[in-house]
Design a protein around this motif. Structure first.
Motif, mmCIF file in Angstrom:
data_model
loop_
_atom_site.group_PDB
_atom_site.id
_atom_site.type_symbol
_atom_site.label_atom_id
_atom_site.label_comp_id
_atom_site.label_asym_id
_atom_site.label_seq_id
_atom_site.Cartn_x
_atom_site.Cartn_y
_atom_site.Cartn_z
ATOM 1 N N ARG A 267 0.054 -17.492 28.736
ATOM 2 C CA ARG A 267 -0.060 -17.164 27.303
ATOM 3 C C ARG A 267 0.611 -18.237 26.437
ATOM 4 N NH1 ARG A 267 -1.752 -12.130 25.721
ATOM 5 N NH2 ARG A 267 -2.021 -13.285 23.778
ATOM 6 N N PRO A 268 0.030 -19.454 26.405
ATOM 7 C CA PRO A 268 0.626 -20.498 25.569
ATOM 8 C C PRO A 268 0.690 -20.096 24.087
ATOM 9 C CG PRO A 268 -1.550 -21.158 26.397
ATOM 10 C CD PRO A 268 -1.175 -19.912 27.117
ATOM 11 N N ASP A 269 -0.234 -19.231 23.663
ATOM 12 C CA ASP A 269 -0.223 -18.795 22.257
ATOM 13 C C ASP A 269 1.047 -17.996 21.940
ATOM 14 O OD1 ASP A 269 -1.192 -16.852 24.084
ATOM 15 O OD2 ASP A 269 -2.188 -15.726 22.482
ATOM 16 N N LEU A 270 1.431 -17.111 22.860
ATOM 17 C CA LEU A 270 2.643 -16.306 22.633
ATOM 18 C C LEU A 270 3.896 -17.156 22.850
ATOM 19 C CD1 LEU A 270 1.669 -12.896 24.310
ATOM 20 C CD2 LEU A 270 1.353 -13.647 21.939
ATOM 21 N N ALA A 271 3.823 -18.072 23.830
ATOM 22 C CA ALA A 271 4.965 -18.965 24.061
ATOM 23 C C ALA A 271 5.219 -19.824 22.814
ATOM 24 C CB ALA A 271 4.711 -19.846 25.274
ATOM 25 N N ALA A 272 4.133 -20.235 22.139
ATOM 26 C CA ALA A 272 4.289 -21.072 20.936
ATOM 27 C C ALA A 272 4.991 -20.311 19.814
ATOM 28 C CB ALA A 272 2.923 -21.569 20.467
ATOM 29 N N LEU A 273 4.850 -18.990 19.817
ATOM 30 C CA LEU A 273 5.568 -18.175 18.815
ATOM 31 C C LEU A 273 7.022 -17.963 19.210
ATOM 32 C CD1 LEU A 273 2.973 -15.284 18.242
ATOM 33 C CD2 LEU A 273 3.549 -17.114 16.631
#
Ligand SMILES: Cc1cc2nc3c(=O)[nH]c(=O)nc-3n(C[C@H](O)[C@H](O)[C@H](O)COP(=O)(O)OP(=O)(O)OC[C@H]3O[C@@H](n4cnc5c(N)ncnc54)[C@H](O)[C@@H]3O)c2cc1C
Length: 388
Positions: A267-273
């Motif tokens: 989940r790179p999208d959640l990691a980016a947050l």
């Protein structure tokens, strides 16, 4: 000069900041018979102390943070009883959705001395204590020592209680300069036996060189509150695998490193947050959820809708909730540094203290108590409850 500008006075202790750390310093001092003035530029506490989850996460701390947290626990319970606000000895639930998350929890539960503090739970036992969607978790854990409060009410109640104990609050009064014996404010000068600066992330506005030398910056977080229909209430705050990546107790396990790699890859999208997916339910049934993290000297004020979308999507996936209504969104900011705490005495009698990770509700009262105990023991005049 107006009448306000010459208003001044003196106290054994002047505290700058009426967040939980400043309130903790005032409480520690007034209990020891000292005269105390608290100065805050706002009309009431509205900083990080009222914008958080109200999760007092003692069992997830290590080292000095755990020492402060253990002290903080007793003070929260005492203050809640005396000041009449809501604190529950809830413990904390942690949901494991995969074997990687379960491995971290098993490691924590298996450590020496952990038996009373961290207990493994079956998926069914977890679902009996929180409204989790069927089939989403494979097990979990319960941390016994943790507390929960309602951050929207606690600080105001503590202010009222401390006022009753004799603490003087000067709100809508900004501090413009501090030394160990004097505080300059927008309403005059206050002489002080000691000064505690507890301004959280705004330490760079009052003591810029100190903040810069210690690398203290701001961490801005997006948060929201939901109303929803759910089959049962939360018995306790609920953490997830994303939380395991953050808290000191779990941080150094090899299992956590493996989990981090897996979650960031999936989940790179959640990691980016820089997500910490967690939930606390308030006594009125509404749910605080979040949060994302963005660090900078001055984070921007604009809150990306993608973060809120992710919070709601993740909540729908994990929780058995329906009819979701977004009630509020807000930004919270806390101080962030390379160490967990800022504890400095840049000149005799001037104490600058802050939690410099997001654990001030868990540790702030203990940090303040520790600071006051040390300074009073070193100052015979104060130890006798003397006046500055
Ligand atoms: C979104 C969010 C979620 C969090 N969740 C948790 C959690 O669940 N558990 C946990 O343990 N911690 C949590 N934290 C961290 C915790 O809330 C903070 O660490 C803690 O509240 C900091 O308290 P404080 O007293 O240092 O700062 P604050 O509460 O920010 O108070 C500082 C005060 O200083 C005043 N001030 C600043 N400059 C001046 C000046 N020059 N003159 C006069 N007054 C001044 C401000 O007006 C303010 O009232 C969270 C934080 C955030 C933002």
């Amino acid at each position: 000069m107006t009448r306000d500008l010459v208003a001044s006075g003196s106290a054994d202790l002047v505290v700058v900041g009426s967040g939980i750390v400043g309130l903790g310093a005032a409480y520690a001092a007034v209990r020891r018979g000292l005269s105390v003035i608290v100065v805050d530029r706002t009309d009431r506490p509205v900083g990080a102390t009222i914008r958080n989850f109200g999760h007092i996460c003692i069992g997830t701390q290590m080292g000095r943070a755990r020492e402060f947290a253990d002290t903080t626990r007793g003070i929260w319970l005492q203050l809640a009883a005396d000041a009449g606000f809501w604190v529950r000895e809830s413990g904390t639930l942690i949901a494991a959705r995969n074997v990687g998350e379960l491995a971290v929890l098993e490691r924590a539960a298996g450590e020496a001395g952990a038996a009373d503090d961290v207990r493994m739970l079956s998926a069914q036992a977890l679902r009996e204590r929180a409204p989790l969607r069927e089939g989403t978790v494979i097990g979990g854990a319960f941390i016994a020592s943790d507390l929960q409060t309602n951050p929207r009410e606690a600080a105001d109640a503590i202010v009222r209680h401390l006022s009753d104990l004799g603490v003087e609050f000067r709100f809508r009064t900004a501090v413009t300069g501090v030394s160990g014996a004097r505080v300059e404010t927008t309403r005059g000068t206050i002489d002080a036996g000691r000064v505690v600066v507890a301004v959280g992330h705004d330490v760079d506005q009052l003591l810029p060189d100190l903040a810069e030398s210690l690398g203290v910056v701001r961490c801005a977080l997006d948060m929201m509150r939901l109303g929803a229909t759910m089959p049962r209430a939360f018995d306790a705050p609920l953490l997830t695998g994303w939380s395991l990546l953050r808290y000191g107790r779990f941080a150094d396990y090899p299992e956590t490193a493996a989990l981090r790699e897996r979650m960031h890859a999936e989940r790179p999208d959640l990691a980016a947050l820089d997500l910490n997916q967690m939930y606390t339910q308030l006594p009125d049934g509404t749910l605080i959820l979040g949060d994302s993290h963005a660090k900078a000297v001055q984070p921007g004020p604009f809150q990306p809708e993608s973060a809120f979308g992710a919070f709601v999507d993740e909540a729908r996936a994990l929780l058995d909730i329906d009819d979701i209504r977004v009630i509020e969104r807000w930004q919270g900011v806390y101080a962030s540094g390379s160490d967990e705490f800022l504890i400095e005495e840049p000149e005799p009698g001037l104490h600058v203290i802050a939690a410099t990770t997001g654990i001030g509700m868990t540790t702030g009262l203990g940090l303040a108590e520790h600071t006051l105990r040390n300074t009073i023991e070193r100052t015979p005049q104060l130890a006798q409850g003397g006046t500055a």
